[in-house]
Enzyme design. Structure first.
Site, PDB file in Angstrom:
ATOM      1  N   GLN A 223      52.584 -45.558  46.261  1.00 31.67           N
ATOM      2  CA  GLN A 223      51.262 -44.920  46.242  1.00 31.67           C
ATOM      3  C   GLN A 223      50.930 -44.302  47.597  1.00 31.67           C
ATOM      4  O   GLN A 223      49.908 -43.640  47.725  1.00 31.67           O
ATOM      5  CB  GLN A 223      50.186 -45.957  45.883  1.00 31.67           C
ATOM      6  CG  GLN A 223      50.350 -46.563  44.497  1.00 31.67           C
ATOM      7  CD  GLN A 223      49.348 -47.654  44.185  1.00 31.67           C
ATOM      8  OE1 GLN A 223      49.718 -48.646  43.587  1.00 31.67           O
ATOM      9  NE2 GLN A 223      48.094 -47.493  44.555  1.00 31.67           N
ATOM     10  N   ARG A 370      43.457 -52.822  41.900  1.00 29.81           N
ATOM     11  CA  ARG A 370      42.301 -52.043  41.453  1.00 29.81           C
ATOM     12  C   ARG A 370      40.998 -52.688  41.917  1.00 29.81           C
ATOM     13  O   ARG A 370      40.164 -53.093  41.093  1.00 29.81           O
ATOM     14  CB  ARG A 370      42.336 -51.884  39.934  1.00 29.81           C
ATOM     15  CG  ARG A 370      41.708 -50.542  39.487  1.00 29.81           C
ATOM     16  CD  ARG A 370      41.982 -50.175  38.068  1.00 29.81           C
ATOM     17  NE  ARG A 370      41.433 -48.834  37.818  1.00 29.81           N
ATOM     18  CZ  ARG A 370      41.488 -48.214  36.664  1.00 29.81           C
ATOM     19  NH1 ARG A 370      42.070 -48.769  35.640  1.00 29.81           N
ATOM     20  NH2 ARG A 370      40.970 -47.007  36.514  1.00 29.81           N
ATOM     21  N   CYS A 371      40.870 -52.796  43.228  1.00 22.64           N
ATOM     22  CA  CYS A 371      39.771 -53.609  43.748  1.00 22.64           C
ATOM     23  C   CYS A 371      39.179 -53.109  45.051  1.00 22.64           C
ATOM     24  O   CYS A 371      38.247 -53.720  45.565  1.00 22.64           O
ATOM     25  CB  CYS A 371      40.263 -55.031  43.985  1.00 22.64           C
ATOM     26  SG  CYS A 371      41.419 -55.135  45.350  1.00 22.64           S
ATOM     27  N   GLU A 740      38.007 -47.371  40.556  1.00 15.93           N
ATOM     28  CA  GLU A 740      38.029 -48.832  40.412  1.00 15.93           C
ATOM     29  C   GLU A 740      36.719 -49.432  39.914  1.00 15.93           C
ATOM     30  O   GLU A 740      36.676 -50.626  39.609  1.00 15.93           O
ATOM     31  CB  GLU A 740      38.349 -49.466  41.774  1.00 15.93           C
ATOM     32  CG  GLU A 740      39.733 -49.190  42.269  1.00 15.93           C
ATOM     33  CD  GLU A 740      39.775 -49.216  43.778  1.00 15.93           C
ATOM     34  OE1 GLU A 740      39.050 -48.418  44.410  1.00 15.93           O
ATOM     35  OE2 GLU A 740      40.512 -50.017  44.325  1.00 15.93           O
TER      36      GLU A 740
HETATM   37  N1  MCN Z   1      37.229 -37.840  39.850  1.00 16.27           N
HETATM   38  C1  MCN Z   1      36.363 -36.851  39.462  1.00 16.27           C
HETATM   39  N2  MCN Z   1      35.078 -36.859  39.946  1.00 16.27           N
HETATM   40  C2  MCN Z   1      34.633 -37.835  40.781  1.00 16.27           C
HETATM   41  C3  MCN Z   1      35.516 -38.867  41.161  1.00 16.27           C
HETATM   42  C4  MCN Z   1      36.829 -38.832  40.696  1.00 16.27           C
HETATM   43  O1  MCN Z   1      36.739 -35.995  38.662  1.00 16.27           O
HETATM   44  N3  MCN Z   1      33.402 -37.829  41.253  1.00 16.27           N
HETATM   45  C5  MCN Z   1      38.627 -37.843  39.395  1.00 16.27           C
HETATM   46  C6  MCN Z   1      39.585 -37.646  40.574  1.00 16.27           C
HETATM   47  O2  MCN Z   1      39.722 -36.351  40.992  1.00 16.27           O
HETATM   48  C7  MCN Z   1      40.851 -38.314  40.089  1.00 16.27           C
HETATM   49  C8  MCN Z   1      40.297 -39.494  39.308  1.00 16.27           C
HETATM   50  O3  MCN Z   1      38.969 -39.132  38.900  1.00 16.27           O
HETATM   51  O4  MCN Z   1      41.571 -37.437  39.271  1.00 16.27           O
HETATM   52  C9  MCN Z   1      40.222 -40.795  40.154  1.00 16.27           C
HETATM   53  O5  MCN Z   1      39.701 -40.448  41.395  1.00 16.27           O
HETATM   54  P1  MCN Z   1      39.332 -41.470  42.588  1.00 16.27           P
HETATM   55  O6  MCN Z   1      38.172 -42.281  42.230  1.00 16.27           O
HETATM   56  O7  MCN Z   1      39.278 -40.663  43.824  1.00 16.27           O
HETATM   57  O8  MCN Z   1      40.576 -42.475  42.667  1.00 16.27           O
HETATM   58  P2  MCN Z   1      42.055 -42.165  43.191  1.00 16.27           P
HETATM   59  O9  MCN Z   1      42.514 -40.894  42.678  1.00 16.27           O
HETATM   60  O10 MCN Z   1      42.136 -42.452  44.635  1.00 16.27           O
HETATM   61  O11 MCN Z   1      42.845 -43.271  42.396  1.00 16.27           O
HETATM   62  C10 MCN Z   1      42.893 -44.603  42.850  1.00 16.27           C
HETATM   63  C11 MCN Z   1      42.230 -45.553  41.888  1.00 16.27           C
HETATM   64  C12 MCN Z   1      42.763 -46.884  42.130  1.00 16.27           C
HETATM   65  S1  MCN Z   1      42.499 -47.514  43.690  1.00 16.27           S
HETATM   66  C13 MCN Z   1      43.528 -47.535  41.207  1.00 16.27           C
HETATM   67  S2  MCN Z   1      44.157 -49.072  41.565  1.00 16.27           S
HETATM   68  C14 MCN Z   1      43.798 -46.933  39.967  1.00 16.27           C
HETATM   69  C15 MCN Z   1      42.838 -45.921  39.575  1.00 16.27           C
HETATM   70  O12 MCN Z   1      42.467 -45.128  40.551  1.00 16.27           O
HETATM   71  N4  MCN Z   1      45.034 -46.904  39.464  1.00 16.27           N
HETATM   72  C16 MCN Z   1      45.278 -46.128  38.377  1.00 16.27           C
HETATM   73  N5  MCN Z   1      42.998 -45.379  38.361  1.00 16.27           N
HETATM   74  C17 MCN Z   1      44.227 -45.348  37.781  1.00 16.27           C
HETATM   75  N6  MCN Z   1      44.451 -44.599  36.681  1.00 16.27           N
HETATM   76  C18 MCN Z   1      45.705 -44.538  36.188  1.00 16.27           C
HETATM   77  N7  MCN Z   1      45.915 -43.771  35.091  1.00 16.27           N
HETATM   78  N8  MCN Z   1      46.750 -45.196  36.747  1.00 16.27           N
HETATM   79  C19 MCN Z   1      46.567 -45.980  37.810  1.00 16.27           C
HETATM   80  O13 MCN Z   1      47.598 -46.606  38.367  1.00 16.27           O
END
Ligand code: MCN
Length: 785
Positions: A223, A370-371, A740
Site C-alpha cells: 500500500q 481499516r482504523c 474507514e
Molecule cells: N472519495 C470521494 N470523496 C470523498 C472522499 C473519498 O469520492 N470526499 C473517494 C476517493 O477518491 C477514493 C475513495 O473514496 O476513491 C476512498 O478515499 P479515501 O477516504 O481518501 O481513502 P483512501 O483512498 O486513502 O483509501 C484508504 C482506506 C483505508 S485506510 C482502508 S484500510 C481501506 C479503504 O480505504 N481499504 C480498502 N477502503 C478500501 N476499499 C477497498 N475496496 N479495498 C480496500 O483494501
C-alpha cells in the site's frame, strides 16, 4: 465558476462516474503479483513454527537441499551473514526475519526454500528438520504482565519482563479534579478482540535482482511502495536509485499490506543469492496466521458525569496485546496510534489515558486494520461508554449525545487530548439519522414489543475520525512531515496522464483522481489516465492508509491541475492576443473578458504548449505538486441500528441500519457509498462473528475461512445511506477522507443496539463478537460475557 451540469457530463466533481478500473477487474484482467511471470523465475516457500514458544535446538536442512529442483535453503543464520537477521517493524522494534534462537508465535518464519516450482518448494520445506525445546506460552497480556511470566523478548537488551511500552496522554490532575466534582461516575470494561483484515489477495512479492546492472526490481503487494523502497534501501544497504518497487493491482489491502513482512525480505535475499527472480505468494492460512492483525485491546473506562447529562471528564486505562513483536502502526510519538482521538466529537473538557502494552506469544498485532491507527478502538470504546453513561443516568441515548456533541459554533474545537477539530455539523447529522430511522416511533414500538416478549433494541454511534495522516502544523501527529504528491502531463492532443504517490487497493483512485483533474481543467475524465504504484514513474509519496489519499494525494491532484491551468492561462492569452489579466476561466475554456465568444479550449492550449508557445516560454504542459496538509480532515458519522434478539437462542437480526456520513465534498458519490457499505459490512462482521483467537497453548484458531468467519452477502444487512456536506476548510476542494469511517464507527451501533434490547437483564457488556451463545448466556444469567 464551474457549471454543475457540465461537471457531470465530463465526469467531474460530484459525478457518480463508473469506475474506470472495473473494466479490467470484472473481466478478470487485473494484474496481481501472482499473475506476474518473469523469465527464469524461481519459487519460494516458508517453513513456519508449529509451536507458539520454543527454543530452537537445531535446524537440519540437508534433506531439503537433496531434493531435485531445490536451489536454495535459507536459514536465519545465513540471513545474518548478509546483515538481514532482523528487520524493523513499524514501531522501531525489530522482528526476526527467520527465527534462530527461539520461536515466539505459532506461524513464525523459521526457514525458506527456493525451488524450480512451488510444489517442489513446498515439499522441500517439509523436509527441513527443526528440533524445538518447548517453552510455556503466554497468550493473554494480563498474564504476560504477572511476575514470573516467561520473558518472551529475552533477545532485547534490558528487557526483563513483557512490558512493551507505557504511555500517558492528557492531564491526569485536572481529570482527577473533574471526577471529584462529578455527580456520577459511569464505568465500563471491554475487550476489542483481535481481528484480521483478510483481503481477497494475500501478500506476496517477486524480487528480481539483476546481477548485470545491480538493479533490484520488486513486485509486491504494498500500500506504500515508496516507503518500502526507502526501507529496503536502508535495511538491505542497497542504493535507493537502484531499487524499483512495483505494486501492481491489489486485491484489497485494508491495512494488511502496509508493513514489511519476513517473506518480502526473504524473497529479496533469495534473489540476490540465486541471481534469479524469486516469487513468494503466501496462502490463506499463512496470511491469516502471521500477517497484519489489528485491535486486541482491553479498556477500563470511566466517565465523570453531571446529573444534567454533561460529561465532565474521561479516563481510560488501556492494555494492548502486541503479540511477539511490537509492530503497531504507531506514529513515532504515540504508542497507541491515535487512540487519543477518543471523545473528539464531544465537548469534554478534560481527559487522561494511561496505556501499556504486553508482549505475548501471538503473531505481531496492532497493525492498522481499516482504523486510521487505533481509531476503531477509540470510537468503539467511546460509543460504548456513552451508551452506558446514558443508561446510568436514566437518560435517552440520543438526548445524551445531543447535549454533549460539539455544537456548530464550537469549531475549531480543541479535544481533551489536544487535536484541533476544524469543522462539522454534528447535531444535523444526528437529527437526520434519528428522523430517517423514525426514532420516537421506534421507542414507542419497542416498549409495546417488549410487553409482548419481543426484544427490540436501537443503538447509536456518533463519531469523528482524524483522517489524512499528513503533517499538521496545528498538531504534530506523526513526528515526521507527511505529504503526498501528484504529477500531471497534458499531451499535445489534450489527453492527460496523472501519477500519484498513493496506491489504490480497490478504492477507485483511477476514477476519482481523473474526476478532480476534470473539475480543475475541464478535460473529460475519460481523457485522463491515472497510474499509481511504480516507484520508477510515480512521484515520491507516503502511500494509501489512514484514508489519507483524498485528504493528501487528492489535494495534490488539485494543486498540480491548478498549476497546469495557470500555465494554460498564459498560453490562452498568447493565442487570444490579449493580456493575461483579460483572460477569464470557465470549465474547460478561457475567454476574453467581456467577449465570451472569443475563447480557446484547454485542449487548444495544450496543443499550443508544444507547438505555438510564446517566445521565452518553456515548452510542454506538465508539472508536479506536493501537498503537506495543515491539519487532518475530520469526517463525521452517525450510525443507527435496530435489532431484534431472539430470547430463545441469542441470535440477533438487524432490522434496519441508517448511516449519515459527512465526508465533506464527495468527489464520486457512488464510490463514497461503496466505501461506506464495505466499511459497514466489516463493522457488522466484527460485531457479529469475526475475531481471531488462540488456545492456551498458543495455537491460532482462525487460520482458515472455516474458523475465521466473514459475513457473506446473505448475512449482511441492508444499509440506508444519507449525507451531510461540511466542506473541509483546508482542502482545495473541501473533501475529507471516508475509507474507514464506517468500519470505525459501525461496530458500536450494532453492539449498542443489542445491549439496548437486553438492557432489562442488567447486563452491562457482552464483548464482540456478539455470538449467539454469548448473548444467550448473558440473557440467561444476567452476567456480563
Ligand atoms: N472519495 C470521494 N470523496 C470523498 C472522499 C473519498 O469520492 N470526499 C473517494 C476517493 O477518491 C477514493 C475513495 O473514496 O476513491 C476512498 O478515499 P479515501 O477516504 O481518501 O481513502 P483512501 O483512498 O486513502 O483509501 C484508504 C482506506 C483505508 S485506510 C482502508 S484500510 C481501506 C479503504 O480505504 N481499504 C480498502 N477502503 C478500501 N476499499 C477497498 N475496496 N479495498 C480496500 O483494501
Amino acid at each position: 465558476m464551474t457549471d454543475t451540469l457540465d461537471e457531470v457530463r465530463i465526469g467531474g466533481l460530484g459525478a457518480s462516474r463508473r469506475r474506470a478500473e472495473d473494466a479490467r477487474f470484472i473481466r478478470g484482467r487485473g494484474t496481481y503479483v501472482d499473475d506476474v511471470v518473469l523469465p527464469g523465475m524461481l519459487h519460494m516457500e516458508i517453513l513456519r513454527s508449529p509451536l507458539a514458544h520454543a527454543r530452537i535446538t537445531s535446524i537440519d536442512t540437508s534433506a531439503a537441499w537433496a531434493i531435485p529442483g531445490v536451489r536454495l535453503v535459507l536459514t536465519g543464520e545465513m540471513a545474518a551473514q548478509r546483515n538481514l537477521a532482523w528487520m524493523p517493524t513499524l514501531s522501531y522494534d525489530t522482528q526476526a526475519v527467520l527465527a534462530t534462537d527461539k520461536v515466539r508465535f505459532q506461524g513464525q518464519e523459521v526457514a525458506c526454500v527456493v525451488a524450480d516450482d512451488p510444489y517442489i518448494a513446498r515439499d522441500a520445506v517439509e523436509a527441513i528438520v527443526v528440533e524445538y525445546e518447548a517453552l510455556p506460552p503466554v497468550v493473554n497480556p494480563k498474564q504476560a504482565m504477572e511476575p514470573g511470566a516467561p520473558v518472551i523478548r529475552d533477545d532485547k537488551e534490558g528487557q526483563t519482563d513483557n512490558l512493551t511500552y507505557r504511555w500517558d496522554v492528557g492531564d491526569a490532575a485536572a481529570t482527577e479534579r473533574a471526577f471529584a466534582e462529578a455527580d456520577t461516575v459511569s464505568t465500563l470494561s471491554l475487550h476489542y478482540p483481535r481481528s484480521h483484515p483478510s483481503p481477497l489477495e494475500p501478500c506476496g512479492s517477486i524480487a528480481d535482482f539483476d546481477v548485470a546492472t545491480g538493479k533490484l526490481t520488486i513486485y509486491m503487494t504494498s500500500q506504500a511502495p515508496h516507503i518500502i523502497r526507502s526501507a529496503v534501501a536502508l535495511v538491505a544497504e542497497l542504493p535507493e536509485h537502484m531499487i524499483r518497487v512495483i505494486s501492481p493491482d491489489l486485491g484489497g489491502g485494508f491495512g494488511n499490506k502496509v508493513p514489511v513482512y519476513p517473506g518480502y525480505v526473504c524473497s529479496i535475499l533469495c534473489s540476490i543469492l540465486t541471481g534469479k527472480p524469486v516469487k513468494w505468494v503466501e496462502d490463506r492460512s499463512s496470511n491469516l496466521s502471521s500477517t497484519g492483525f489489528g485491535r486486541d485491546m482491553y479498556l477500563d473506562g470511566e466517565l465523570a458525569l453531571r446529573s444534567d447529562g454533561r460529561i465532565l471528564g474521561v479516563r481510560m486505562h488501556v492494555t494492548t496485546d502486541q503479540g511477539a513483536f511490537f509492530a503497531d502502526a504507531q506514529p513515532s510519538k504515540f504508542k497507541v496510534g491515535l487512540l487519543h482521538s477518543a471523545f473528539a466529537c464531544y465537548d469534554v473538557p478534560v481527559g487522561h489515558i494511561s496505556a501499556h502494552g504486553a508482549y505475548t506469544n501471538k503473531a505481531p498485532g496492532g497493525v492498522a486494520y481499516r482504523c486510521s491507527f487505533r481509531v476503531t478502538e477509540a470510537m468503539y470504546f467511546q460509543e460504548r461508554m456513552v451508551q452506558a453513561a446514558a443508561d446510568d443516568l436514566g437518560m435517552d441515548q440520543a438526548e445524551f449525545r445531543r447535549i454533549n456533541l460539539l455544537h456548530d459554533d464550537a469549531f475549531p474545537a480543541r479535544t481533551p487530548f489536544g487535536f484541533l477539530v476544524d469543522s462539522g455539523q454534528y447535531g444535523k447529522c444526528l437529527q437526520l439519522g434519528l428522523d430517517a430511522i423514525g426514532y420516537q416511533d421506534f421507542v414507542a414500538e419497542q416498549a409495546a414489543a417488549r410487553a409482548r416478549g419481543r426484544l427490540l433494541g436501537i443503538g447509536i454511534s456518533t463519531m469523528t475520525e482524524p483522517l489524512g495522516a499528513g503533517n499538521s502544523r496545528e498538531y504534530d501527529i506523526l513526528g515526521i512531515k507527511m505529504f503526498d504528491s501528484a504529477e500531471l502531463r497534458v499531451h499535445p492532443t489534450g489527453k492527460a496522464m496523472l501519477r500519484t504517490g498513493a496506491r489504490s487497493q480497490g478504492q477507485g483512485h483511477e476514477t476519482t483522481w481523473a474526476q478532480i483533474v476534470a473539475h480543475e481543467l475541464g478535460l473529460p475524465a475519460d481523457d485522463v489516465v491515472v497510474e499509481e504504484g511504480d516507484t520508477d514513474t510515480a512521484p515520491y509519496g507516503m502511500g494509501t492508509y489512514a484514508s489519507r489519499s483524498t485528504p493528501v494525494a487528492g489535494a495534490a491532484v488539485s494543486m498540480v491541475s491548478r498549476k497546469i491551468r495557470a500555465k494554460a492561462r498564459k498560453l490562452a492569452a498568447h493565442l487570444l492576443e490579449v493580456s493575461e489579466e483579460d483572460v477569464e476561466w470557465e470549465l474547460g475554456r478561457f475567454h476574453v473578458r467581456g467577449a465570451p465568444e472569443r475563447g480557446v479550449t484547454i485542449q487548444e492550449c495544450a496543443a499550443a504548449a508544444y507547438t505555438n508557445m510564446p517566445d521565452g516560454m518553456e515548452p510542454g504542459l506538465e508539472g508536479n505538486a506536493y501537498y503537506d496538509p495543515p491539519n487532518l480532515t475530520w469526517p463525521f458519522a452517525c450510525y443507527i441500528a435496530i435489532v431484534e434478539v431472539d430470547p430463545e437462542t441469542g441470535v440477533w437480526d438487524v432490522l434496519r441500519f441508517v448511516a449519515v456520513d459527512d465526508c465533506g465534498v464527495r468527489i464520486n458519490p457512488m464510490i463514497v457509498e461503496g466505501q461506506i457499505m464495505g466499511g459497514l459490512t466489516e463493522a457488522y462482521a466484527m460485531a457479529s462473528m469475526q475475531f481471531q483467537t488462540y488456545d492456551a497453548e498458543g495455537n491460532i484458531v482462525g487460520s482458515n475461512f472455516m474458523d475465521y468467519l466473514l459475513p457473506t452477502a446473505w448475512e449482511t444487512p441492508g444499509f440506508e445511506l444519507h449525507e451531510v456536506v461540511t466542506p473541509c476548510p483546508h482542502h482545495p476542494i473541501g473533501a475529507k477522507g471516508i475509507g474507514e469511517c464506517a468500519t470505525v464507527g459501525g461496530p458500536a451501533a450494532f453492539v449498542n443496539a443489542v445491549h439496548d434490547a437486553i438492557r432489562h437483564t442488567g447486563v452491562r457488556n457482552v464483548d464482540m463478537p456478539l455470538l449467539p451463545d454469548r448473548v444467550w448466556e448473558a440473557l440467561r444469567t444476567g452476567h456480563d460475557y
